[in-house]
Design an enzyme around this catalytic site. Structure first.
Site, PDB file in Angstrom:
ATOM      1  N   ASN A 252     -10.289   5.019   2.063  1.00 23.64           N
ATOM      2  CA  ASN A 252      -8.905   5.470   1.863  1.00 23.64           C
ATOM      3  C   ASN A 252      -8.419   5.166   0.430  1.00 23.64           C
ATOM      4  O   ASN A 252      -7.222   5.086   0.186  1.00 23.64           O
ATOM      5  CB  ASN A 252      -7.986   4.799   2.895  1.00 23.64           C
ATOM      6  CG  ASN A 252      -6.613   5.455   2.968  1.00 23.64           C
ATOM      7  OD1 ASN A 252      -6.487   6.670   2.825  1.00 23.64           O
ATOM      8  ND2 ASN A 252      -5.579   4.657   3.180  1.00 23.64           N
ATOM      9  N   SER A 253      -9.366   5.004  -0.497  1.00 27.90           N
ATOM     10  CA  SER A 253      -8.961   4.746  -1.886  1.00 27.90           C
ATOM     11  C   SER A 253      -8.266   5.984  -2.457  1.00 27.90           C
ATOM     12  O   SER A 253      -8.528   7.109  -2.033  1.00 27.90           O
ATOM     13  CB  SER A 253     -10.170   4.346  -2.736  1.00 27.90           C
ATOM     14  OG  SER A 253     -11.188   5.319  -2.675  1.00 27.90           O
TER      15      SER A 253
ATOM     16  N   ASP B  21       1.396  18.022  -0.456  1.00 29.89           N
ATOM     17  CA  ASP B  21       1.614  17.159   0.714  1.00 29.89           C
ATOM     18  C   ASP B  21       2.911  17.420   1.473  1.00 29.89           C
ATOM     19  O   ASP B  21       2.923  17.321   2.691  1.00 29.89           O
ATOM     20  CB  ASP B  21       1.563  15.687   0.279  1.00 29.89           C
ATOM     21  CG  ASP B  21       1.376  14.721   1.444  1.00 29.89           C
ATOM     22  OD1 ASP B  21       0.617  15.058   2.376  1.00 29.89           O
ATOM     23  OD2 ASP B  21       1.988  13.640   1.437  1.00 29.89           O
TER      24      ASP B  21
ATOM     25  N   SER C  30      -4.582  14.735   8.512  1.00 30.12           N
ATOM     26  CA  SER C  30      -5.385  14.140   7.445  1.00 30.12           C
ATOM     27  C   SER C  30      -6.867  14.504   7.617  1.00 30.12           C
ATOM     28  O   SER C  30      -7.300  14.872   8.707  1.00 30.12           O
ATOM     29  CB  SER C  30      -5.208  12.627   7.438  1.00 30.12           C
ATOM     30  OG  SER C  30      -5.582  12.108   8.689  1.00 30.12           O
TER      31      SER C  30
ATOM     32  N   LYS D 238      -6.273  19.172   2.530  1.00 31.56           N
ATOM     33  CA  LYS D 238      -5.032  19.814   2.106  1.00 31.56           C
ATOM     34  C   LYS D 238      -4.936  19.910   0.588  1.00 31.56           C
ATOM     35  O   LYS D 238      -4.571  20.944   0.042  1.00 31.56           O
ATOM     36  CB  LYS D 238      -3.842  19.002   2.633  1.00 31.56           C
ATOM     37  CG  LYS D 238      -2.852  19.861   3.372  1.00 31.56           C
ATOM     38  CD  LYS D 238      -1.939  19.055   4.238  1.00 31.56           C
ATOM     39  CE  LYS D 238      -0.791  18.475   3.459  1.00 31.56           C
ATOM     40  NZ  LYS D 238      -0.224  17.280   4.096  1.00 31.56           N
TER      41      LYS D 238
ATOM     42  N   TYR E 249       0.807  -1.212   0.000  1.00 36.89           N
ATOM     43  CA  TYR E 249       0.000   0.000   0.000  1.00 36.89           C
ATOM     44  C   TYR E 249       0.847   1.272   0.000  1.00 36.89           C
ATOM     45  O   TYR E 249       1.872   1.346   0.700  1.00 36.89           O
ATOM     46  CB  TYR E 249      -0.959   0.023   1.201  1.00 36.89           C
ATOM     47  CG  TYR E 249      -1.647   1.352   1.287  1.00 36.89           C
ATOM     48  CD1 TYR E 249      -2.729   1.630   0.453  1.00 36.89           C
ATOM     49  CD2 TYR E 249      -1.153   2.357   2.099  1.00 36.89           C
ATOM     50  CE1 TYR E 249      -3.304   2.878   0.455  1.00 36.89           C
ATOM     51  CE2 TYR E 249      -1.725   3.608   2.113  1.00 36.89           C
ATOM     52  CZ  TYR E 249      -2.808   3.860   1.294  1.00 36.89           C
ATOM     53  OH  TYR E 249      -3.352   5.107   1.291  1.00 36.89           O
TER      54      TYR E 249
HETATM   55 MN    MN Z   1      -0.068  13.595   3.838  1.00 39.85          MN
END
Ligand code: MN
Ligand code: TSX
Length: 596
Positions: free
Chosen positions: A379-380, A289, A262, A266, A211
């Site tokens: 969380n895709s 990010d 999270s 953002k 992942y």
């Molecule tokens: Mn991040």
């Protein structure tokens, strides 16, 4: 009985004379025992071959080529859908150097334990060697990494997220140093999954997960955890921040970096589209990010985005919430764990249009409208090239970076935190940043609405003791002749009825405008115990259905709430024992004093 004939080890000849790299690849091959070694060159031909292989194996599925050209779907193992913080370790010789917010393991024990999992892990598989650059090619602020992996999905994602292949080897040169990242899917069992960081030797070992944040080692593992350590050693900042440029109608651009935990939007802020009520204003995206920021010769702080793509959360992304992201992900993108429509288009909760009657869900099962389960995993993700973003800044690959005028820190707070306030000075700003906290949402595991402290939005990403990290922050400001001003924002304040008081999204531009005015020495402010609040009327609300009373509520500061906040922060600081810089405790006491 079949006779097992060992596949001969075919090794593509090494394309580099970098002795350290060649020795490390030999060492990794000796440990992992792959059937083949493939040095990734990043060419189109190589990419086409890898895609072909993944389509044949079913690692990737082709999406609708008419609506989503060159887009692919990957379904990860259902037990491997998110970063696993409890399996993530900082392996320093001294436990205290990792600090109480990180899991720690002694380097020798980590090598023994996780080395056993790597032993023979690539039998029957190809070992890919991916040289990559974090940051613009040729930039003095960029750094080279090499990821060794047995996952072609990782190779395809790294191709979007970094500058990889021959160009990276060229930048590395025969004598250059690099951050080492060894990754294997292992057996994907959470019992045999470890994400290990060795900051003292700039090494990452990740096994048992395919992942994103666990497997794409350039991102969280290198660009934040290892780079935060390098940044302290070398006198700069590696932060969990978006970077945007705000251009005024006069054509002047001010750069802002912003850190949020999270689920605070953002990526949406980085790609903000100004509302029609704000003609002439424009937001340019530099990154969504991570920011690497160095003091420049002019005494300002200069930022680069070390990444080349966006690894964004899909659910909630639509042409209403983020039209620039939607345009970015329409081609040459990889989707992970989204649902698929009958015509082969990616789908997720919150995307534009009506909910289709039937879908294939993220696990590949049939899904019908009205099902109690989500079709896309919460969380895709989409992996999309930054250069395809319509709002990408013309300066996003400038080798010297962009000069930062303001930092925003924020969290998701239903109460307590006002829409925006400015810190008094650098040290106060660092204190405000350590106080960042966010309330959990349904998108995360655990109880909803619980306040979690997340200083600088770095709690899961700081590669060393966070108290020392705060000390580093305190030291950086005074070295700058023009340090960025520091602000705290909260788009998520609610009224007693539980309704959001601020419209958010594009209207956040009105807050950014005040931030820019403050940076220019304009912008009305009033003193409050927590810092400078916008003066009444200083936030432009023209054409907005937010009443003066609501603005007052949005900017209100309740001393009792903040006293409680200061106490909670004291308890949080106490976990770090004597290592918290005295300046932060002074700031905390000063806040309590001002609250009366
Ligand atoms: Mn991040
Ligand atoms: O991303 C968000 N931002 C930043 C945008 C630039 N979100 C999405 C949630 C995080 C992933 C927001 N949600 C924001 C926000 O500013 N604000 C809110 C809260 C909110 C949600 C819906 C409405 C208003 C506020 N809708 C209406 O008022 C109709």
């Amino acid at each position: 009985m079949t006779t097992h004939i060992a596949t001969p080890q075919t090794t593509t000849h090494t394309p580099t004379t970098n002795a350290e790299l060649n020795a490390w690849v030999d060492e990794a091959a000796h440990l992992c025992k792959p059937d083949r070694i493939h040095w990734v060159d990043g060419s189109e031909a190589e990419h086409a071959r890898l895609l072909e292989e993944m389509l044949t194996e079913g690692t990737l599925l082709r999406l609708n080529g008419h609506h989503y050209p060159d887009c692919f779907l990957h379904r990860s193992d259902p037990s491997d859908v998110a970063r696993t913080e409890h399996l993530t370790f900082i392996c320093t010789s001294e436990k205290d150097d990792a600090g109480p917010s990180n899991n720690w393991m002694a380097p020798a024990e980590a090598k023994r334990k996780v080395g056993a999992l790597f032993d023979g892990a690539m039998r029957g598989r190809t070992m890919y060697v991916i040289p990559y650059v974090m940051g613009p090619l040729g930039s003095p602020l960029s750094k080279v990494g090499v990821e060794i992996t047995d996952s072609p999905y990782v190779v395809a994602n790294m191709r979007i997220m970094t500058r990889m292949g021959a160009a990276a080897l060229k930048q590395l040169g025969p004598d250059g140093t690099f951050v080492k990242g060894l990754h294997s899917l292992g057996d994907l069992s959470p019992e045999r999954r470890f994400i290990m960081h060795f900051p003292e030797e700039k090494l990452i070992w990740s096994v048992g997960s395919g992942y994103g944040g666990n497997a794409l080692l350039g991102k969280k593992c290198f660009a934040l955890r290892i780079a935060s350590v390098q940044a302290r050693e070398e006198g700069w900042l590696a932060e969990h921040m978006l970077i945007l440029g705000l251009e005024s109608p006069q054509g002047e651009t001010t750069y802002v970096a912003a850190a949020f935990p999270s689920a605070c939007g953002k990526t949406n802020l980085a790609m903000l589209v100004p509302p029609a009520s704000q003609p002439g204003w424009k937001v340019w995206t530099v990154g969504d990010d991570i920011a690497w920021m160095h003091p420049g010769p002019d005494g300002r702080l200069w930022a680069i985005n070390p990444e080349a793509g966006f690894f964004g959360v899909a659910p909630g992304t639509s042409s209403k919430t983020n039209p620039n992201a939607m345009a970015t992900l329409h081609s040459h993108s990889i989707f992970t764990n989204v649902a698929v429509t009958p015509d082969g288009s990616p789908w997720w909760e919150g995307i534009d249009g009506d909910v289709p009657a039937t879908l294939t869900d993220w696990r590949g099962r049939e899904w019908t409208r009205g099902s109690s389960e989500k079709a896309a995993h919460p969380n895709s993700r989409f992996t999309a090239p930054a250069r395809q973003c319509p709002s990408i800044s013309p300066h996003w690959e400038d080798p010297q970076g962009v000069p930062i005028s303001a930092f925003l820190f924020g969290g998701r707070r239903a109460r307590v935190a006002p829409l925006v306030f400015e810190a008094r000075d650098w040290a106060h700003g660092v204190f405000v940043a350590t106080a960042v906290a966010s309330e959990t949402t349904a998108a995360q595991s655990g109880a909803v609405g619980v306040v979690r402290r997340d200083p600088m939005a770095m709690l899961p990403f700081c590669g060393y003791n966070m108290a020392d990290y705060w000390g580093h922050w305190l030291e950086v400001g005074p070295k700058l002749r023009q340090p960025p001003r520091i602000f705290h924002v909260n788009w998520f304040r609610q009224g007693p009825d539980g309704k959001f008081l601020w419209p958010g999204f594009g209207e956040n531009l009105r807050v950014l405008k005040w931030v820019v005015e403050r940076c220019q020495g304009r912008g009305g402010a009033v003193e409050a115990p927590i810092g400078h609040l916008p003066a009444p009327g200083a936030i432009d609300t023209a054409g907005l259905s937010v009443s003066p009373e609501t603005m007052k509520e949005l900017l209100s500061v309740d001393p009792a709430d903040w006293r409680q906040e200061a106490v909670a922060l004291g308890e949080f600081f106490a976990k770090f024992g004597g290592r918290v810089p005295p300046e932060l405790e002074r700031q905390r006491r000063a806040l309590i004093d001002r609250l009366g």
